[in-house]
Design an enzyme around this catalytic site. Structure first.
Site, mmCIF file in Angstrom:
data_model
loop_
_atom_site.group_PDB
_atom_site.id
_atom_site.type_symbol
_atom_site.label_atom_id
_atom_site.label_comp_id
_atom_site.label_asym_id
_atom_site.label_seq_id
_atom_site.Cartn_x
_atom_site.Cartn_y
_atom_site.Cartn_z
ATOM 1 C CG HIS A 207 -0.603 0.282 2.523
ATOM 2 N ND1 HIS A 207 0.615 -0.525 3.433
ATOM 3 C CD2 HIS A 207 -0.523 1.042 2.982
ATOM 4 C CE1 HIS A 207 0.709 0.216 4.379
ATOM 5 N NE2 HIS A 207 0.757 1.453 4.388
HETATM 6 N N1 UDP Z 1 -3.627 -5.608 8.566
HETATM 7 C C1 UDP Z 1 -5.257 -5.587 9.036
HETATM 8 N N2 UDP Z 1 -5.639 -6.092 7.580
HETATM 9 C C2 UDP Z 1 -5.537 -6.128 5.893
HETATM 10 C C3 UDP Z 1 -3.849 -5.876 6.292
HETATM 11 C C4 UDP Z 1 -2.816 -5.172 7.624
HETATM 12 O O1 UDP Z 1 -4.948 -6.115 10.169
HETATM 13 O O2 UDP Z 1 -5.625 -6.789 5.437
HETATM 14 C C5 UDP Z 1 -2.686 -4.807 9.804
HETATM 15 C C6 UDP Z 1 -1.165 -5.560 10.464
HETATM 16 O O3 UDP Z 1 -1.143 -6.992 11.282
HETATM 17 C C7 UDP Z 1 -0.918 -4.266 10.805
HETATM 18 C C8 UDP Z 1 -1.231 -3.313 10.260
HETATM 19 O O4 UDP Z 1 -2.229 -3.319 10.089
HETATM 20 O O5 UDP Z 1 -1.377 -4.578 11.980
HETATM 21 C C9 UDP Z 1 -0.620 -2.259 9.363
HETATM 22 O O6 UDP Z 1 -0.889 -1.376 9.314
HETATM 23 P P1 UDP Z 1 -0.845 -0.408 7.495
HETATM 24 O O7 UDP Z 1 0.399 -1.809 7.065
HETATM 25 O O8 UDP Z 1 -1.896 -0.336 6.909
HETATM 26 O O9 UDP Z 1 0.259 0.363 8.250
HETATM 27 P P2 UDP Z 1 1.591 0.368 8.136
HETATM 28 O O10 UDP Z 1 2.253 -0.505 9.358
HETATM 29 O O11 UDP Z 1 2.418 0.140 6.766
HETATM 30 O O12 UDP Z 1 2.157 1.983 9.061
#
Ligand code: UDP
Length: 349
Positions: A207
Site C-alpha cells: 500500500h
Molecule cells: N492489517 C490488517 N488487515 C489487513 C492488512 C493489515 O489487520 O488486511 C494490519 C497489520 O497486521 C498491521 C496493521 O494493519 O497490524 C498495519 O497497517 P498498515 O500496513 O496499513 O500500515 P503500516 O504499518 O505500514 O503503517
C-alpha cells in the site's frame, strides 16, 4: 489527581497500537482517556472491525475527515482537533506513529502548549519522499514524552539532538500481537474460509505510495508477486489505495488470491500459518517476526532495521536472507503499553 489523555487515531495501524495502550490506560488508576478518531480510514474493513474485535471503546469524537491531498486533509484535521482540545483541556495528548492524523494532532497540541506523548517515536526510514517520514520527524520535534520501540529509534533521536523525555519501552504492536494470536486461534475462520493449509501459502500486503502511485512501480510489485506465486499461492488482502491505483493504471492481479482487507484477528491467523511474508508495510514487517516468519520487504529501506540484522527480513535489492536468525529482545515482553502508562501517570520524564 486523575490525568486526562486525549488519544488521536485515524488509520489502521493506529487502531492496533491504540488497542494495546487503551487497555493499559483502563487498567491504570490515575489516567482517563478521551478517544478522537479523525476518520482518515473509515469503513468496516479499515476501521470498525478493529474497534469491535480489539475491544476498543467507540471514539468520543469522530471527525470523518478523509480523502483529498495531504495538505487539505491535515489542515481540516488541524482545525477540528484544535477546537476539541480547547474544549477538553487534556493534561496530555497521546499520538501514535506517523500518519496525517498524528501530525495534525501534534500541530494542534503544541500550539496550545499541551504536552504530547508520542508512541513509536524515533522511527526513521531516512526517505523523506515518504509522507510518514515527515510526519514522524515533526511530531518527535514537539513531543514531551518520546516512547521508542527500538534501540535504533533511540539512536535516531540522539542524532537529531533529542534527549529529554526519551524512553525505550518496547513495541506496543508486540503487546497487541500477543493478545491477538490467542484470540485468533479460537475465533478466526479465515484459513478454512479460503481453503488454505498451514504452511501452504504466503501472505502479501502492498500500500505504500512509492509502490502504488505510478504504473511502473505497481507493475514491478505485481510482476514480482506473480512470479513468487508460481512456487506457492499468495494471499493478498488488498488495501483500498492499491485497488484504486490498479484500476486507474489498468493493472490486474492475475495469479494472486486477492481478498478484501481483513480484520486484525484474521490477519493474525494468516500470519501465524503462512510460509513467507511479502510486504511494504512497517507493521507487517514486525508482525512477520513476531510470528517468526521470514519476510521480504518490497522497499529499498526499512525503519525496522533490527528485523534485517536479526536475519528475519530482507529488503528488495539486498542479498539473500541470512539462514541464521535470532530473537529481537528490544521489542520487549508485551508490556510496552503498561510501561508507557507508568511514565505518564508519574508524569516524570
Ligand atoms: N492489517 C490488517 N488487515 C489487513 C492488512 C493489515 O489487520 O488486511 C494490519 C497489520 O497486521 C498491521 C496493521 O494493519 O497490524 C498495519 O497497517 P498498515 O500496513 O496499513 O500500515 P503500516 O504499518 O505500514 O503503517
Amino acid at each position: 489527581m486523575i490525568k486526562k489523555l486525549v488519544s488521536i487515531v485515524g488509520a489502521r495501524p493506529q487502531f492496533v497500537k491504540a488497542a494495546a495502550v487503551s487497555r493499559a490506560i483502563a487498567r491504570m488508576p490515575g489516567l482517563t482517556e478521551v478517544m478522537l478518531h479523525t476518520g482518515q480510514h473509515f469503513d468496516e474493513d479499515m476501521s470498525d472491525v478493529f474497534f469491535r474485535e480489539l475491544g476498543i471503546a467507540p471514539p468520543h469524537y469522530q471527525l470523518n475527515i478523509n480523502g483529498g491531498r495531504h495538505g487539505e486533509m491535515t489542515g481540516r484535521m488541524l482545525i477540528e482537533i484544535e477546537a476539541i482540545l480547547v474544549d477538553e483541556q487534556p493534561n496530555i495528548v497521546l499520538l501514535y506513529g506517523d500518519t496525517n492524523s498524528t501530525l495534525a494532532g501534534a500541530l494542534a497540541a503544541s500550539k496550545l502548549h499541551l504536552p504530547i506523548a508520542h508512541v513509536e517515536a524515533g522511527v526513521r526510514s531516512f526517505n523523506r519522499r515518504m509522507p510518514e517520514e515527515i510526519n514522524r520527524i515533526l511530531t518527535d520535534r514537539v513531543s514531551t514524552w518520546l516512547f521508542c520501540p527500538t534501540h535504533a529509534a533511540l539512536t535516531n533521536l540522539a542524532h537529531e539532538g533529542i534527549a529529554s523525555g526519551v524512553h525505550h519501552v518496547g513495541d506496543v504492536m508486540y503487546d497487541a500481537a500477543l493478545d491477538a494470536v490467542r484470540l485468533a486461534r479460537v475465533e478466526s475462520r479465515i484459513l478454512r474460509g479460503l481453503d488454505l493449509a498451514p504452511g501452504g501459502y504466503s501472505l502479501a500486503t502492498v500500500h505504500r505510495p512509492d509502490n502504488t502511485d505510478t504504473r511502473e512501480a505497481l507493475a514491478r510489485v505485481l510482476a514480482y508477486l506473480q512470479n513468487a506465486a508460481r512456487e506457492r499461492p499468495i494471499v493478498l488482502p488488498l488495501h483500498p489505495r492499491t485497488r484504486a491505483a490498479a484500476k486507474r493504471l489498468g493493472l490486474t492481479f492475475d495469479g494472486l488470491m486477492v481478498i478484501p482487507p481483513v480484520g486484525y484477528l484474521d490477519m493474525a491467523q494468516l500470519l501465524e500459518n503462512c510460509a513467507t511474508v511479502f510486504t511494504d508495510s512497517g507493521g507487517v514487517q514486525k508482525e512477520a517476526y513476531f510470528h517468526r516468519k521470514p519476510c521480504i520487504t518490497m522497499r529499498k529501506e526499512t525503519e525496522w532495521v533490527e528485523t534485517v540484522d536479526a536475519g528475519w527480513n530482507r529488503l528488495w535489492g539486498s542479498d539473500a536472507s541470512s539462514t541464521t536468525r535470532r530473537d529481537i529482545p528490544e521489542y520487549g515482553h508485551g508490556d510496552a503499553a503498561d510501561r508507557i502508562c507508568a511514565v505518564l501517570v508519574g508524569a516524570s520524564d
